[in-house]
Design an enzyme around this catalytic site. Structure first.
Site, mmCIF file in Angstrom:
data_model
loop_
_atom_site.group_PDB
_atom_site.id
_atom_site.type_symbol
_atom_site.label_atom_id
_atom_site.label_comp_id
_atom_site.label_asym_id
_atom_site.label_seq_id
_atom_site.Cartn_x
_atom_site.Cartn_y
_atom_site.Cartn_z
ATOM 1 N N HIS A 138 0.822 -1.211 0.000
ATOM 2 C CA HIS A 138 0.000 0.000 0.000
ATOM 3 C C HIS A 138 0.859 1.264 0.000
ATOM 4 C CE1 HIS A 138 -4.420 -0.857 0.963
ATOM 5 N NE2 HIS A 138 -3.893 -1.988 0.520
ATOM 6 N N GLU B 290 -6.192 -0.864 -6.340
ATOM 7 C CA GLU B 290 -7.200 0.077 -5.830
ATOM 8 C C GLU B 290 -6.738 1.501 -6.095
ATOM 9 O OE1 GLU B 290 -5.490 -1.713 -3.208
ATOM 10 O OE2 GLU B 290 -6.677 -3.535 -3.461
#
Length: 321
Positions: free
Chosen positions: A37, A106
């Site tokens: 991330h 994402e």
């Protein structure tokens, strides 16, 4: 079923993650997966170290536990040629213990490079092209590639592991299985659906792994376990159709403003009861999954979880399987 531990980069700093990885190996987890991330889901989580540097350190700090990205997006923030190089290097450091887990990503992590966020169909095409590039580069040959989304100009990976790099790909249904099964060694998904397992097995000719992940919130105090799960994991309630497209932690906070602690506790096992926590694995066992990684929620709970609860959790989960 094999059981894993999640190095959740959204909730822990890099040095802590390496320490947890060592403890998880000592406790007896079969494998460890790392998220990749650029941002936490929620500001309350508070972390986002670079997963590849952490995994390089983990590869040196551990000796037997298998490692995996869960998952890396090789299309926007990273060019697939760079992912191919990183994965090959990590496999050498890990001495064959690494699996490259890939997915279509994402917006939360990928929009940061200013290239926009494609629609889902485009993301799937990009991922397919990226896997083809990675596979070609992992042959060690000189690669020039002119695709619809990516260009590679006279590239070669100079340091390649003898055993290669297995690739797992995240899928969600029949269409993505049909697209990615021919390119992948293993299946990754988020829901305990038997039709995903049977569909994947029907589409492949190899004895592949079917890998999933499940959150839990262990704590001696159940109320604190629920509070922590709500504070740091309420984003989970949105589902991946929502989670893929929100660009910032602020967006996730707004989207989950009306998610209550009891809503989170209804979908995530919380508290000290190890039998209840282990039962989170049952739907995945029933569906035919081969690998399941537990996510212990909350950085502040990791040391106690690994020291006091993880061994018992593994014992109960393995008894189920």
């Amino acid at each position: 079923m094999r059981f894993g531990y999640t190095l959740m980069t959204e909730q822990s700093g890099p040095r802590e993650l390496v320490r947890y990885a060592q403890a998880a190996e000592d406790v007896g987890f079969d494998f460890e997966v790392s998220s990749d991330h650029y941002s936490p889901w929620l500001t309350e989580q508070g972390h986002a170290p670079y997963a590849w540097a952490v995994l390089g350190a983990v590869a040196q700090a551990t000796s037997s536990v298998e490692l995996m990205t869960y998952v890396t997006c090789p299309t926007v923030r990273y060019h697939p040629a760079v992912v191919a190089q990183k994965a090959a290097t990590l496999q050498i450091l890990a001495e064959g213990r690494f699996t490259l887990g890939l997915g279509s990503g994402e917006s939360l992590n990928e929009h940061v490079v200013g290239e926009g966020w494609p629609g889902v169909d485009t993301r799937q095409w990009m991922l397919e092209e990226a896997i083809q590039i990675i596979r070609q580069l992992h042959t060690g040959e000189l690669v020039t590639y002119a695709g619809e989304y990516f260009q590679v100009d006279s590239a070669r990976i100079w340091d390649l592991p003898d055993e290669g790099v297995p690739i797992g790909v995240a899928v969600s249904g029949d269409a993505s299985i049909a697209r990615f099964a021919p390119h992948a060694d293993h299946m990754i998904t988020t829901e305990p659906k038997a039709e995903l397992v049977t569909g994947w097995d029907a589409a492949t000719s190899t004895n592949s792994r079917k890998i999933a992940q499940v959150p839990i919130s262990w704590d001696p105090d159940r109320d604190r376990a629920v509070e922590r799960a709500h504070e740091q994991f309420r984003w989970f309630a949105g589902g991946w159709g929502v989670n893929a497209d929100l660009p910032t932690p602020r967006g996730f906070s707004a989207a989950t403003a009306f998610v209550r602690p009891e809503d989170v506790a209804a979908s995530i096992a919380c508290g000290p009861d190890l039998d209840e926590l282990a039962a989170s694995a049952q739907p995945f066992l029933d569906a035919g999954f081969t690998d399941l990684a537990f996510v212990q929620i909350g950085d502040e709970a990791q040391d106690a979880f690994l020291a006091e609860a993880a061994e018992g959790l593994l014992e109960r989960a393995r008894a189920l399987s």
